[in-house]
Design a protein around this motif. Structure first.
Motif, PDB file in Angstrom:
ATOM      1  N   THR A  48       0.810  -1.218   0.000  1.00 50.73           N
ATOM      2  CA  THR A  48       0.000   0.000   0.000  1.00 50.73           C
ATOM      3  C   THR A  48       0.841   1.264   0.000  1.00 50.73           C
ATOM      4  OG1 THR A  48      -0.190   0.042   2.416  1.00 50.73           O
ATOM      5  CG2 THR A  48      -1.875  -1.175   1.200  1.00 50.73           C
ATOM      6  N   LEU A  51       0.551   4.230  -2.741  1.00 51.37           N
ATOM      7  CA  LEU A  51      -0.697   4.191  -3.506  1.00 51.37           C
ATOM      8  C   LEU A  51      -1.543   5.424  -3.200  1.00 51.37           C
ATOM      9  CD1 LEU A  51      -1.814   0.461  -3.123  1.00 51.37           C
ATOM     10  CD2 LEU A  51      -0.629   1.534  -5.036  1.00 51.37           C
ATOM     11  N   SER A  54      -5.676   3.445  -0.204  1.00 54.03           N
ATOM     12  CA  SER A  54      -5.578   2.053   0.230  1.00 54.03           C
ATOM     13  C   SER A  54      -6.305   1.885   1.547  1.00 54.03           C
ATOM     14  CB  SER A  54      -4.128   1.618   0.371  1.00 54.03           C
ATOM     15  OG  SER A  54      -3.514   2.326   1.406  1.00 54.03           O
TER      16      SER A  54
END
Length: 58
Positions: A48, A51, A54
């Motif tokens: 994650t 990102l 998430s």
């Protein structure tokens, strides 16, 4: 794929391939049969980082 220790390399390669492609409108769902162990949650949390959005929930 199984999140037991012996399958993590396969899952890492699979998720890595999905995350490092040019298509950006992507949603990845990881489904489990039950709760994750601490090690499994930490393993998934590695993906994650960086990102746009998430969420990891048990």
């Amino acid at each position: 794929m199984d999140l037991r220790q012996n399958e993590r390399a396969n899952l890492k390669r699979c998720l890595g391939g999905l995350l490092y492609q040019s298509y950006t409108n992507l949603e990845i769902l990881v489904l489990t049969k039950g709760t994750l162990t601490k090690q499994q949650a930490e393993f998934l949390a590695e993906f994650t980082t960086g990102l746009k959005s998430s969420r990891l929930a048990n």
